[in-house]
Motif scaffolding. Structure first.
Motif, PDB file in Angstrom:
ATOM      1  N   SER A   1      74.119  53.828  50.795  1.00 15.37           N
ATOM      2  CA  SER A   1      74.622  52.947  51.851  1.00 15.37           C
ATOM      3  C   SER A   1      75.715  52.012  51.311  1.00 15.37           C
ATOM      4  O   SER A   1      76.668  51.682  52.023  1.00 15.37           O
ATOM      5  CB  SER A   1      73.474  52.132  52.446  1.00 15.37           C
ATOM      6  OG  SER A   1      72.888  51.277  51.479  1.00 15.37           O
ATOM      7  N   THR A   2      75.585  51.605  50.038  1.00 14.64           N
ATOM      8  CA  THR A   2      76.637  50.793  49.422  1.00 14.64           C
ATOM      9  C   THR A   2      77.937  51.571  49.331  1.00 14.64           C
ATOM     10  O   THR A   2      79.025  51.049  49.608  1.00 14.64           O
ATOM     11  CB  THR A   2      76.195  50.342  48.023  1.00 14.64           C
ATOM     12  OG1 THR A   2      75.012  49.544  48.127  1.00 14.64           O
ATOM     13  CG2 THR A   2      77.284  49.538  47.336  1.00 14.64           C
ATOM     14  N   ARG A   3      77.815  52.831  48.943  1.00 13.86           N
ATOM     15  CA  ARG A   3      78.999  53.690  48.848  1.00 13.86           C
ATOM     16  C   ARG A   3      79.687  53.793  50.207  1.00 13.86           C
ATOM     17  O   ARG A   3      80.920  53.724  50.302  1.00 13.86           O
ATOM     18  CB  ARG A   3      78.559  55.064  48.338  1.00 13.86           C
ATOM     19  CG  ARG A   3      79.672  55.940  47.883  1.00 13.86           C
ATOM     20  CD  ARG A   3      79.185  57.014  46.941  1.00 13.86           C
ATOM     21  NE  ARG A   3      77.949  57.641  47.343  1.00 13.86           N
ATOM     22  CZ  ARG A   3      76.875  57.770  46.572  1.00 13.86           C
ATOM     23  NH1 ARG A   3      76.900  57.328  45.336  1.00 13.86           N
ATOM     24  NH2 ARG A   3      75.789  58.359  47.013  1.00 13.86           N
ATOM     25  N   ASP A   4      78.917  53.949  51.266  1.00 12.56           N
ATOM     26  CA  ASP A   4      79.496  54.029  52.611  1.00 12.56           C
ATOM     27  C   ASP A   4      80.190  52.722  52.990  1.00 12.56           C
ATOM     28  O   ASP A   4      81.276  52.732  53.588  1.00 12.56           O
ATOM     29  CB  ASP A   4      78.405  54.354  53.631  1.00 12.56           C
ATOM     30  CG  ASP A   4      77.842  55.753  53.463  1.00 12.56           C
ATOM     31  OD1 ASP A   4      78.525  56.583  52.826  1.00 12.56           O
ATOM     32  OD2 ASP A   4      76.727  56.009  53.955  1.00 12.56           O
ATOM     33  N   ALA A   5      79.558  51.583  52.644  1.00 13.73           N
ATOM     34  CA  ALA A   5      80.148  50.286  52.985  1.00 13.73           C
ATOM     35  C   ALA A   5      81.465  50.059  52.242  1.00 13.73           C
ATOM     36  O   ALA A   5      82.439  49.556  52.811  1.00 13.73           O
ATOM     37  CB  ALA A   5      79.160  49.168  52.664  1.00 13.73           C
ATOM     38  N   LEU A   6      81.515  50.436  50.965  1.00 11.92           N
ATOM     39  CA  LEU A   6      82.747  50.271  50.196  1.00 11.92           C
ATOM     40  C   LEU A   6      83.832  51.215  50.713  1.00 11.92           C
ATOM     41  O   LEU A   6      85.017  50.858  50.765  1.00 11.92           O
ATOM     42  CB  LEU A   6      82.474  50.516  48.721  1.00 11.92           C
ATOM     43  CG  LEU A   6      81.470  49.570  48.054  1.00 11.92           C
ATOM     44  CD1 LEU A   6      81.339  49.881  46.568  1.00 11.92           C
ATOM     45  CD2 LEU A   6      81.875  48.122  48.260  1.00 11.92           C
ATOM     46  N   GLY A   7      83.435  52.426  51.099  1.00 11.53           N
ATOM     47  CA  GLY A   7      84.400  53.344  51.693  1.00 11.53           C
ATOM     48  C   GLY A   7      84.976  52.792  52.987  1.00 11.53           C
ATOM     49  O   GLY A   7      86.173  52.924  53.260  1.00 11.53           O
ATOM     50  N   ALA A   8      84.127  52.139  53.785  1.00 11.56           N
ATOM     51  CA  ALA A   8      84.608  51.522  55.020  1.00 11.56           C
ATOM     52  C   ALA A   8      85.597  50.406  54.719  1.00 11.56           C
ATOM     53  O   ALA A   8      86.574  50.199  55.462  1.00 11.56           O
ATOM     54  CB  ALA A   8      83.426  50.991  55.824  1.00 11.56           C
ATOM     55  N   GLY A   9      85.372  49.666  53.614  1.00  6.77           N
ATOM     56  CA  GLY A   9      86.309  48.616  53.235  1.00  6.77           C
ATOM     57  C   GLY A   9      87.671  49.170  52.867  1.00  6.77           C
ATOM     58  O   GLY A   9      88.707  48.609  53.244  1.00  6.77           O
ATOM     59  N   LEU A  10      87.701  50.279  52.135  1.00  5.72           N
ATOM     60  CA  LEU A  10      88.983  50.899  51.778  1.00  5.72           C
ATOM     61  C   LEU A  10      89.667  51.478  53.010  1.00  5.72           C
ATOM     62  O   LEU A  10      90.896  51.407  53.156  1.00  5.72           O
ATOM     63  CB  LEU A  10      88.743  52.000  50.740  1.00  5.72           C
ATOM     64  CG  LEU A  10      88.356  51.516  49.346  1.00  5.72           C
ATOM     65  CD1 LEU A  10      87.993  52.692  48.461  1.00  5.72           C
ATOM     66  CD2 LEU A  10      89.478  50.708  48.717  1.00  5.72           C
ATOM     67  N   ARG A  11      88.882  52.037  53.895  1.00  2.44           N
ATOM     68  CA  ARG A  11      89.441  52.573  55.130  1.00  2.44           C
ATOM     69  C   ARG A  11      90.072  51.457  55.957  1.00  2.44           C
ATOM     70  O   ARG A  11      91.177  51.605  56.497  1.00  2.44           O
ATOM     71  CB  ARG A  11      88.321  53.249  55.919  1.00  2.44           C
ATOM     72  CG  ARG A  11      88.694  53.723  57.305  1.00  2.44           C
ATOM     73  CD  ARG A  11      87.437  54.264  57.994  1.00  2.44           C
ATOM     74  NE  ARG A  11      87.695  54.599  59.378  1.00  2.44           N
ATOM     75  CZ  ARG A  11      87.692  53.719  60.381  1.00  2.44           C
ATOM     76  NH1 ARG A  11      87.473  52.433  60.125  1.00  2.44           N
ATOM     77  NH2 ARG A  11      87.914  54.112  61.608  1.00  2.44           N
TER      78      ARG A  11
END
Length: 605
Positions: free
Chosen positions: A324-334
């Motif tokens: 879930s952390t990986r998804d949240a960080l990916g959303a930040g880059l997006r």
């Protein structure tokens, strides 16, 4: 009859202290970790077990190097909670037993260490470990552990008594490890691992500090100065000046961090390695899978309070929280990319020129990124570089070729017929066009294959076909020996005498037949199961608008016509970047030498 395992303590100590960790230098990190956890317990972070020894005193960790002690030994002293004699027997002498677990054995997240094996890392640099410890209201205890698995516990002598609660660890270097306990080495390691700890850390009385952590955002720091500080940090740690700096957060895992965008292309096949801290202690310089796979264009430094480390404390434990952390960080880059597209489109295009692969990979399953790609990424077409949005606006139907070689052979002919074609032979391009049509039902997209192009070429009149019929039959026999069919069409550019058309399905069947002919009976039978009922063959299309092609068809000398036809066939192969088979090479030699022979003979007369 039930039996119990026999445990070789010497072997266990050797296994954990020499093979669990990748470098003996991590002993410093483990000593700092134990000291930080002792201070955390003393401050009452876990009220269920430390209320009696809780204190508000500032945390203090003092290291005295071998240069200062005079005998080469290293001491690490903290003002943490300390241990009683019973806890020393229970915790220091039992591998895998940690005070940082609750009564059910679950790790207590307030602490850095959770596995009860960190102290064993010291055996990589020392054959013995001395621990002098005192719990509030209890006497000072001296524990002496040796690398052979033995230990002793006794009351501390008078000269080793502690005036306040806490722990002192003493290491004496084993032969060959003396350099790891010197002032310079200890200072470097402590700065490397613990420069951002929230406690006072000293080496030989000198304070160790790394200044503001990269993830810190001091309210009184000017944004420009912070940007310069982060760029300098990135250049020092990662070796490049970033294209941009992106702040990242993941509240669920208590993560704060900074992503540095690479200014040069990165290999997507090589996992990105990031710098990760756990509660401000350096955990790993090469942590993988912290970010989504598509985000290979950034390097990240982050601090987390909730993610779990592995037993060696050199990587992150893969679980649902990390996912879930990986998804949240990916959303930040997006979100950063979306902001860039709105605030600075020119800079986004500059970014895409370097890192389009990562964004295109994300666009395969993200509608917002798909919009960025279609609006800002110029693709190769036979009418010049255009974004998919521009191409659709100008030409309506998005025609594309899924193979680069196919685009090369079709592009000039299609352009001359007024057909605009996108080269979708590069990574993800064809999939993105298909997805664009799926997401937006108004988009019409269709592949243009070699066989399809013939439907856009002008046929000859019935009279012209009848007049050419005898010559075409003879030419068809010549090309049949080369496994090729003949067509005659009128098309632009008129300067192109012949066009060789081969789509990937036909190429597969051709290769399959050739492999079957060269294989033994067993493999020929297996390969035969993949052949289609009909026998597709490539086509050589002669351009009736080309004067040379018309002259070849009009030749009365059948031998000269066959030689010229073979020459046109090989030239079309070469123009289309097709590989030459042995039969094609023979045709090239035969036509070339035959024409030279004709020219020489004619000149001699």
């Amino acid at each position: 009859m039930s039996q119990t395992f026999r445990v070789d303590l010497r072997g266990i100590v050797d296994l954990l202290s020499h093979h669990l960790y990748t470098s003996p230098q991590v002993y410093t990190r483990e000593l700092l970790q134990n000291a930080v956890d002792a201070i955390t317990a003393a401050r009452g972070a876990d009220t269920g077990t430390t209320a009696a020894g809780a204190t508000d005193a500032p945390g203090r960790i003092a290291l005295t190097s071998g240069d200062a002690t005079g005998d080469g030994s290293l001491t690490v002293e903290d003002n943490g909670i300390g241990l009683t004699e019973a806890q020393v027997h229970e915790l220091l002498a039992t591998i895998g037993r940690s005070s940082k677990r609750d009564e059910l054995g679950f790790q207590r997240h307030e602490f850095l260490g959770q596995f009860g094996i960190g102290l064993l890392s010291c055996f990589m640099v020392s054959d013995s470990i001395e621990v002098t410890t005192r719990r509030a209201g209890e006497p000072t205890v001296l524990w002496h552990g040796r690398s052979d698995g033995s230990y002793t516990v006794r009351p501390a002598p008078a000269d080793a008594q502690r005036a306040e609660p806490g722990t002192t660890v003493t290491l004496r270097p084993r032969p060959g490890c003396e350099h790891l306990l010197t002032r310079d080495a200890v200072t470097e390691l402590v700065t490397h691992y613990g420069a951002h700890l929230p406690h006072t850390v000293t080496v030989d009385g000198e304070g160790v500090t790394g200044g503001p952590a990269p993830w810190d955002r001091p309210a009184d720091e000017d944004p420009g100065r912070r940007r310069a500080r982060l760029e300098a940090y990135c250049e020092r740690v990662f070796g490049f000046v970033p294209f941009d700096v992106v702040d990242l957060e993941a509240a669920e895992s208590g993560l704060r961090g900074v992503a540095f965008v690479l200014p040069m292309p990165a290999n997507p096949a090589v996992p990105a390695r990031h710098r990760v801290y756990l509660k401000q202690m350096l955990l790993s310089e090469g942590a993988e899978r912290l970010l989504p796979e598509w985000a290979f264009f950034v390097r990240c430094v982050a601090d987390t309070s909730e993610l779990r480390p592995t037993a060696s404390r050199e990587a992150l434990y893969e679980d649902s929280l990390l996912e879930s952390t990986r998804d949240a960080l990916g959303a930040g880059l997006r979100a950063w990319l979306v902001r860039l597209s709105r605030s600075d489109p020119a800079r986004l295009r500059e970014f895409l020129r370097v890192h389009h692969l990562g964004v295109k990979a994300l666009a395969l399953h993200d509608d917002e990124m798909l919009r960025l790609v279609t609006d800002f990424w110029p693709m190769e077409t036979n009418v010049g570089p255009l974004t998919l949005a521009e191409f659709r606006e100008r030409y309506g139907v998005v025609r594309f070729t899924p193979l680069v070689d196919e685009f090369r052979q079709l592009a000039p002919v299609a352009a001359a017929q007024g057909l605009a074609v996108v080269n979708a032979g590069y990574v993800y391009d064809a999939q993105l066009i298909d997805r664009m049509a799926t997401v937006d039902g108004t988009v019409e997209a269709e592949p243009l294959r070699a066989a399809d192009l013939t439907t856009h070429l002008e046929r000859l009149s019935a009279a012209e076909e009848q007049a050419l019929a005898p010559a075409l039959a003879a030419c068809d026999r010549v090309l049949s020996r080369l496994g090729c069919d003949l067509l005659v069409r009128s098309f632009e550019p008129s300067g192109l005498p012949a066009l060789y058309l081969l789509d990937d399905d036909t190429a597969f069947q051709v290769d399959l037949r050739e492999a079957r002919e060269a294989a033994d009976d067993v493999w020929a039978s297996i390969l035969g199961s993949f052949e289609t009922a009909e026998e597709p063959r490539p086509r050589l299309v002669l351009n009736h608008r080309n004067a040379l092609a018309r002259q070849v068809l009009a030749l009365a000398d059948a031998e000269l016509r066959a030689t010229c036809l073979e020459g046109l066939y090989v030239q079309a192969l070469l123009l289309g970047h097709h590989p030459l088979r042995p039969a094609d090479t023979a045709a090239l030699n035969q036509s070339f030498l035959g024409l030279i022979g004709r020219a020489v003979a004619g000149g001699a007369r």
